[in-house]
Design a protein around this motif. Structure first.
Motif, PDB file in Angstrom:
ATOM      1  N   ARG A  46       0.731  -1.241  -0.111  1.00 37.11           N
ATOM      2  CA  ARG A  46      -0.025  -0.137   0.127  1.00 37.11           C
ATOM      3  C   ARG A  46       0.971   1.221   0.071  1.00 37.11           C
ATOM      4  O   ARG A  46       1.974   1.277   0.855  1.00 37.11           O
ATOM      5  CB  ARG A  46      -1.056  -0.171   1.247  1.00 37.11           C
ATOM      6  N   LEU A  47       0.574   2.223  -0.974  1.00 38.43           N
ATOM      7  CA  LEU A  47       1.487   3.414  -0.982  1.00 38.43           C
ATOM      8  C   LEU A  47       0.413   4.628  -0.662  1.00 38.43           C
ATOM      9  O   LEU A  47      -0.630   4.710  -1.555  1.00 38.43           O
ATOM     10  CB  LEU A  47       2.104   3.590  -2.330  1.00 38.43           C
TER      11      LEU A  47
ATOM     12  N   ARG B 172       2.650   4.418 -12.558  1.00 36.11           N
ATOM     13  CA  ARG B 172       2.204   5.787 -12.964  1.00 36.11           C
ATOM     14  C   ARG B 172       2.007   6.892 -11.721  1.00 36.11           C
ATOM     15  O   ARG B 172       2.482   7.911 -11.959  1.00 36.11           O
ATOM     16  CB  ARG B 172       0.624   5.377 -13.582  1.00 36.11           C
ATOM     17  N   PRO B 173       1.626   6.433 -10.675  1.00 34.94           N
ATOM     18  CA  PRO B 173       1.597   7.085  -9.652  1.00 34.94           C
ATOM     19  C   PRO B 173       3.170   7.743  -8.990  1.00 34.94           C
ATOM     20  O   PRO B 173       3.125   8.841  -8.707  1.00 34.94           O
ATOM     21  CB  PRO B 173       0.678   6.882  -8.371  1.00 34.94           C
ATOM     22  N   LEU B 174       3.677   6.661  -8.912  1.00 37.38           N
ATOM     23  CA  LEU B 174       5.132   7.099  -8.671  1.00 37.38           C
ATOM     24  C   LEU B 174       5.715   8.116  -9.592  1.00 37.38           C
ATOM     25  O   LEU B 174       6.550   8.982  -8.977  1.00 37.38           O
ATOM     26  CB  LEU B 174       6.031   5.751  -8.462  1.00 37.38           C
TER      27      LEU B 174
ATOM     28  N   GLY C 179      -3.486  12.598  -0.542  1.00 36.87           N
ATOM     29  CA  GLY C 179      -4.260  11.868   0.180  1.00 36.87           C
ATOM     30  C   GLY C 179      -4.893  10.525  -0.694  1.00 36.87           C
ATOM     31  O   GLY C 179      -5.405   9.537  -0.221  1.00 36.87           O
ATOM     32  N   SER C 180      -4.144  10.401  -1.931  1.00 32.70           N
ATOM     33  CA  SER C 180      -4.405   9.403  -2.773  1.00 32.70           C
ATOM     34  C   SER C 180      -3.541   8.067  -2.186  1.00 32.70           C
ATOM     35  O   SER C 180      -2.625   8.193  -1.802  1.00 32.70           O
ATOM     36  CB  SER C 180      -4.060   9.610  -4.115  1.00 32.70           C
ATOM     37  N   VAL C 181      -4.242   6.944  -2.515  1.00 34.80           N
ATOM     38  CA  VAL C 181      -3.840   5.601  -2.035  1.00 34.80           C
ATOM     39  C   VAL C 181      -3.700   4.416  -3.316  1.00 34.80           C
ATOM     40  O   VAL C 181      -4.826   4.456  -3.969  1.00 34.80           O
ATOM     41  CB  VAL C 181      -4.506   5.018  -0.880  1.00 34.80           C
ATOM     42  N   VAL C 182      -2.561   3.819  -3.361  1.00 31.55           N
ATOM     43  CA  VAL C 182      -2.776   2.919  -4.339  1.00 31.55           C
ATOM     44  C   VAL C 182      -2.225   1.541  -3.494  1.00 31.55           C
ATOM     45  O   VAL C 182      -1.358   1.479  -2.804  1.00 31.55           O
ATOM     46  CB  VAL C 182      -1.459   3.058  -5.322  1.00 31.55           C
TER      47      VAL C 182
ATOM     48  N   PRO D 226       9.773   8.978 -15.156  1.00 29.78           N
ATOM     49  CA  PRO D 226       9.677   7.562 -15.205  1.00 29.78           C
ATOM     50  C   PRO D 226      10.217   7.128 -14.059  1.00 29.78           C
ATOM     51  O   PRO D 226      11.397   7.002 -13.943  1.00 29.78           O
ATOM     52  CB  PRO D 226      10.050   6.978 -16.733  1.00 29.78           C
ATOM     53  N   VAL D 227       9.430   6.248 -13.155  1.00 29.72           N
ATOM     54  CA  VAL D 227       9.808   5.313 -12.149  1.00 29.72           C
ATOM     55  C   VAL D 227       9.131   4.019 -12.130  1.00 29.72           C
ATOM     56  O   VAL D 227       8.070   3.980 -12.493  1.00 29.72           O
ATOM     57  CB  VAL D 227       9.418   6.174 -10.769  1.00 29.72           C
ATOM     58  N   ARG D 228       9.905   3.186 -11.848  1.00 27.13           N
ATOM     59  CA  ARG D 228       9.607   1.656 -11.692  1.00 27.13           C
ATOM     60  C   ARG D 228      10.005   1.095 -10.272  1.00 27.13           C
ATOM     61  O   ARG D 228      10.964   1.398  -9.604  1.00 27.13           O
ATOM     62  CB  ARG D 228      10.113   0.824 -12.637  1.00 27.13           C
ATOM     63  N   LEU D 229       8.968   0.375  -9.719  1.00 31.66           N
ATOM     64  CA  LEU D 229       9.174  -0.217  -8.564  1.00 31.66           C
ATOM     65  C   LEU D 229       9.791  -1.669  -8.763  1.00 31.66           C
ATOM     66  O   LEU D 229       9.287  -2.457  -9.455  1.00 31.66           O
ATOM     67  CB  LEU D 229       7.653  -0.544  -7.736  1.00 31.66           C
TER      68      LEU D 229
END
Length: 254
Positions: free
Chosen positions: A69-70, A108-110, A75-78, A117-120
């Motif tokens: 959970r991010l 996308r949110p990160l 206030g948005s949560v993914v 551009p960011v990847r997890l």
């Protein structure tokens, strides 16, 4: 008596710190600490050094359910199940960390938050996203000495993002533990040497904005190792795993 004053971990390297009352130190350090990290589009590491406001994002990792959970500052949560994709090897300032890209709604949110551009990525090994050694330690007296030398009323020690903060020793006494075994709660830790600091320490630990030239102030009274490295705190390896809690004694034993 020197005791554990604070513990700091985060499921995703460079994101907001959690401060649990206790952890279990294993050979890998804290297994759920820095289980994930971020990379840029070309595969290079993206850390707080590159984008300080990452500390405003809180990650919560349920390892049993394999859900991450991010929570973003707007206030948005993914939240989703962690599903792994292709393997990746990332340079962590001189050593390679192997992991796998995480599939799902994270990029996308990160990327929007970081402005690039960011990847997890999930590290293959438990607690794999550490810079050098699995344990880092600093005394709050060292932080207070830095504040005094810099002419500040206080400096927030969380900017150093150390696994273990201790209280009850003289400023920089932890430096003298290098090459010695130190009992930290139930665990035994081999203190291997100094932590060379980077510009992340110049950022407010809550907002990630630059607010204090820690590197300049540390170097002004401590000098630079080998003419360039600015040291603050120490690294350690776990010799004997065990539980560590806030308030536990910290004592060199050899």
């Amino acid at each position: 008596m020197t005791t554990v004053a604070r513990l700091s971990v985060t499921p995703v390297k460079s994101l907001a710190l959690h401060h649990p009352e206790e952890v279990v130190l294993e050979r890998c350090g804290v297994a759920r600490n820095r289980s994930f990290y971020l990379v840029r589009e070309d595969g290079r590491l993206l850390a707080g050094l590159h984008h300080g406001p990452l500390v405003e994002v809180r990650a919560d990792w349920d390892e049993t359910a394999e859900r991450l959970r991010l929570a973003f500052p707007d206030g948005s949560v993914v939240e989703d199940e962690v599903r792994l994709g292709e393997p990746l090897s990332t340079d962590f300032w001189g050593h390679r960390v192997r992991g796998r890209l995480v599939l799902g709604p994270w990029a996308r949110p990160l990327s929007a938050f970081a402005g690039r551009p960011v990847r997890l990525v999930k590290a293959d090994e438990p607690g794999g996203g550490v810079d050098v050694e699995p344990v880092t330690l600093v005394s709050l007296e060292s932080v207070e000495e830095l504040a005094r030398r810099a002419g500040h009323a206080a400096v927030d020690g969380r900017r150093f993002r150390m696994l273990v903060d201790v209280r009850g020793c003289t400023p920089h006494e932890e430096d003298s533990w290098a090459g010695r075994a130190v009992r930290v709660g139930e665990a035994l830790v081999d203190i291997t040497g100094p932590v060379s600091r980077c510009a992340t320490t110049t950022r407010d630990p809550v907002t990630g904005r630059r607010d204090f030239d820690a590197l300049r102030e540390i170097a002004a009274y401590r000098g630079r190792r080998n003419g360039k490295k600015v040291d603050f705190g120490v690294y350690g390896r776990v010799l004997e795993p065990g539980r560590v809690a806030v308030g536990d004694p910290v004592e060199p034993v050899s």
